[in-house]
Design a protein around this motif. Structure first.
Motif, PDB file in Angstrom:
ATOM      1  N   THR A  29       0.844  -1.191   0.000  1.00  0.00           N
ATOM      2  CA  THR A  29       0.000   0.000   0.000  1.00  0.00           C
ATOM      3  C   THR A  29       0.877   1.238   0.000  1.00  0.00           C
ATOM      4  OG1 THR A  29      -1.709  -1.185   1.213  1.00  0.00           O
ATOM      5  CG2 THR A  29      -1.829   1.209   1.248  1.00  0.00           C
ATOM      6  N   PHE A  30       0.513   2.208  -0.841  1.00  0.00           N
ATOM      7  CA  PHE A  30       1.285   3.445  -0.944  1.00  0.00           C
ATOM      8  C   PHE A  30       1.016   4.325   0.272  1.00  0.00           C
ATOM      9  CE2 PHE A  30       1.766   7.825  -2.806  1.00  0.00           C
ATOM     10  CZ  PHE A  30       3.144   7.780  -2.885  1.00  0.00           C
ATOM     11  N   ASP A  31       2.096   4.714   0.972  1.00  0.00           N
ATOM     12  CA  ASP A  31       1.996   5.564   2.160  1.00  0.00           C
ATOM     13  C   ASP A  31       2.234   7.030   1.857  1.00  0.00           C
ATOM     14  OD1 ASP A  31       1.518   3.323   3.804  1.00  0.00           O
ATOM     15  OD2 ASP A  31       3.666   2.977   4.023  1.00  0.00           O
ATOM     16  N   GLY A  32       2.963   7.313   0.792  1.00  0.00           N
ATOM     17  CA  GLY A  32       3.208   8.704   0.436  1.00  0.00           C
ATOM     18  C   GLY A  32       4.577   8.928  -0.172  1.00  0.00           C
ATOM     19  N   TYR A  33       4.747  10.155  -0.621  1.00  0.00           N
ATOM     20  CA  TYR A  33       6.001  10.616  -1.215  1.00  0.00           C
ATOM     21  C   TYR A  33       6.637  11.579  -0.228  1.00  0.00           C
ATOM     22  CZ  TYR A  33       9.078  12.752  -4.741  1.00  0.00           C
ATOM     23  OH  TYR A  33      10.161  13.208  -5.452  1.00  0.00           O
ATOM     24  N   ASN A  35      10.383  13.250   1.268  1.00  0.00           N
ATOM     25  CA  ASN A  35      11.819  13.496   1.075  1.00  0.00           C
ATOM     26  C   ASN A  35      12.342  12.860  -0.214  1.00  0.00           C
ATOM     27  OD1 ASN A  35      11.982  14.914   3.529  1.00  0.00           O
ATOM     28  ND2 ASN A  35      12.342  13.028   4.663  1.00  0.00           N
ATOM     29  N   ASN A  36      11.590  13.043  -1.300  1.00  0.00           N
ATOM     30  CA  ASN A  36      11.963  12.510  -2.612  1.00  0.00           C
ATOM     31  C   ASN A  36      12.048  10.990  -2.641  1.00  0.00           C
ATOM     32  OD1 ASN A  36      12.149  15.077  -3.859  1.00  0.00           O
ATOM     33  ND2 ASN A  36      14.171  15.348  -2.962  1.00  0.00           N
ATOM     34  N   GLN A  37      11.310  10.322  -1.768  1.00  0.00           N
ATOM     35  CA  GLN A  37      11.280   8.866  -1.728  1.00  0.00           C
ATOM     36  C   GLN A  37       9.828   8.392  -1.688  1.00  0.00           C
ATOM     37  OE1 GLN A  37      13.632   7.980   1.747  1.00  0.00           O
ATOM     38  NE2 GLN A  37      15.546   8.125   0.610  1.00  0.00           N
ATOM     39  N   PHE A  38       9.590   7.231  -2.299  1.00  0.00           N
ATOM     40  CA  PHE A  38       8.263   6.652  -2.361  1.00  0.00           C
ATOM     41  C   PHE A  38       8.148   5.587  -1.271  1.00  0.00           C
ATOM     42  CE2 PHE A  38       9.697   8.029  -6.504  1.00  0.00           C
ATOM     43  CZ  PHE A  38       8.667   8.865  -6.903  1.00  0.00           C
ATOM     44  N   LYS A  39       7.189   5.762  -0.358  1.00  0.00           N
ATOM     45  CA  LYS A  39       7.051   4.881   0.809  1.00  0.00           C
ATOM     46  C   LYS A  39       5.838   3.964   0.639  1.00  0.00           C
ATOM     47  CE  LYS A  39      10.148   7.317   3.228  1.00  0.00           C
ATOM     48  NZ  LYS A  39      11.298   6.849   3.922  1.00  0.00           N
ATOM     49  N   PHE A  40       6.019   2.668   0.920  1.00  0.00           N
ATOM     50  CA  PHE A  40       4.972   1.660   0.847  1.00  0.00           C
ATOM     51  C   PHE A  40       5.051   0.761   2.072  1.00  0.00           C
ATOM     52  CE2 PHE A  40       5.602   2.823  -3.536  1.00  0.00           C
ATOM     53  CZ  PHE A  40       4.390   2.644  -4.162  1.00  0.00           C
ATOM     54  N   THR A  41       3.916   0.107   2.412  1.00  0.00           N
ATOM     55  CA  THR A  41       3.871  -0.882   3.486  1.00  0.00           C
ATOM     56  C   THR A  41       3.073  -2.084   2.991  1.00  0.00           C
ATOM     57  OG1 THR A  41       3.891   0.876   5.138  1.00  0.00           O
ATOM     58  CG2 THR A  41       3.229  -1.313   5.889  1.00  0.00           C
ATOM     59  N   ASN A  42       3.602  -3.300   3.235  1.00  0.00           N
ATOM     60  CA  ASN A  42       2.862  -4.487   2.815  1.00  0.00           C
ATOM     61  C   ASN A  42       1.959  -4.988   3.939  1.00  0.00           C
ATOM     62  OD1 ASN A  42       4.523  -5.948   4.550  1.00  0.00           O
ATOM     63  ND2 ASN A  42       5.617  -7.027   2.941  1.00  0.00           N
ATOM     64  N   GLU A  44       2.160  -7.470   5.861  1.00  0.00           N
ATOM     65  CA  GLU A  44       2.871  -7.963   7.045  1.00  0.00           C
ATOM     66  C   GLU A  44       3.452  -6.830   7.885  1.00  0.00           C
ATOM     67  OE1 GLU A  44       3.955  -9.496   3.867  1.00  0.00           O
ATOM     68  OE2 GLU A  44       2.251 -10.825   4.190  1.00  0.00           O
ATOM     69  N   GLY A  45       3.277  -5.603   7.431  1.00  0.00           N
ATOM     70  CA  GLY A  45       3.801  -4.452   8.159  1.00  0.00           C
ATOM     71  C   GLY A  45       5.210  -4.052   7.779  1.00  0.00           C
ATOM     72  N   ASN A  46       5.780  -4.710   6.769  1.00  0.00           N
ATOM     73  CA  ASN A  46       7.122  -4.353   6.297  1.00  0.00           C
ATOM     74  C   ASN A  46       7.037  -3.095   5.446  1.00  0.00           C
ATOM     75  OD1 ASN A  46       8.278  -6.717   7.410  1.00  0.00           O
ATOM     76  ND2 ASN A  46       7.575  -7.873   5.645  1.00  0.00           N
ATOM     77  N   SER A  47       7.951  -2.165   5.683  1.00  0.00           N
ATOM     78  CA  SER A  47       7.947  -0.930   4.898  1.00  0.00           C
ATOM     79  C   SER A  47       9.000  -0.999   3.800  1.00  0.00           C
ATOM     80  CB  SER A  47       8.178   0.280   5.795  1.00  0.00           C
ATOM     81  OG  SER A  47       9.413   0.184   6.435  1.00  0.00           O
ATOM     82  N   PHE A  48       8.693  -0.341   2.704  1.00  0.00           N
ATOM     83  CA  PHE A  48       9.572  -0.279   1.538  1.00  0.00           C
ATOM     84  C   PHE A  48       9.779   1.180   1.175  1.00  0.00           C
ATOM     85  CE2 PHE A  48       7.371  -4.303   1.320  1.00  0.00           C
ATOM     86  CZ  PHE A  48       8.340  -5.198   0.917  1.00  0.00           C
TER      87      PHE A  48
END
Length: 99
Positions: A29-33, A35-42, A44-48
């Motif tokens: 799931t997309f969490d947001g943009y 500091n010029n980075q794209f944040k996601f969480t799956n 299982e709670g792992n962030s990317f």
């Protein structure tokens, strides 16, 4: 002469730091943009955190806009790691919106 060129090639290849590249896939799931980075969480709670996005994926979904927050995506990405063991960089190469 042939052995001379082979020797030069060998010496030059010693100074080259090749890049190891690996393609992976995940659903998150997309969490947001931020500091010029794209944040996601799956699930299982792992962030990317992705450092960049390919032009093809960017033209399909402009993740710099808040309207995609909370949206579930199937993500294809590349991990690029240099042999000098610096932190890997992750680039989104494909996105598919899931619902």
């Amino acid at each position: 002469m042939k052995s001379f060129f082979i020797s030069i090639y060998f010496v030059l290849s010693l100074f080259h730091t090749p890049i190891l590249q690996e393609t992976r896939k995940t659903t998150a799931t997309f969490d947001g943009y931020v500091n010029n980075q794209f944040k996601f969480t799956n699930s299982e709670g792992n962030s990317f955190t992705f450092h960049s996005i390919s032009d093809t994926a960017k033209n399909t979904f402009d993740l710099t806009q808040d309207k995609f927050k909370g949206v579930l995506f199937y993500i294809s990405f590349e991990m690029i790691q240099t042999q000098d063991k610096t932190s890997p960089k992750y680039t989104i190469v494909g996105l598919k919106k899931l619902e």
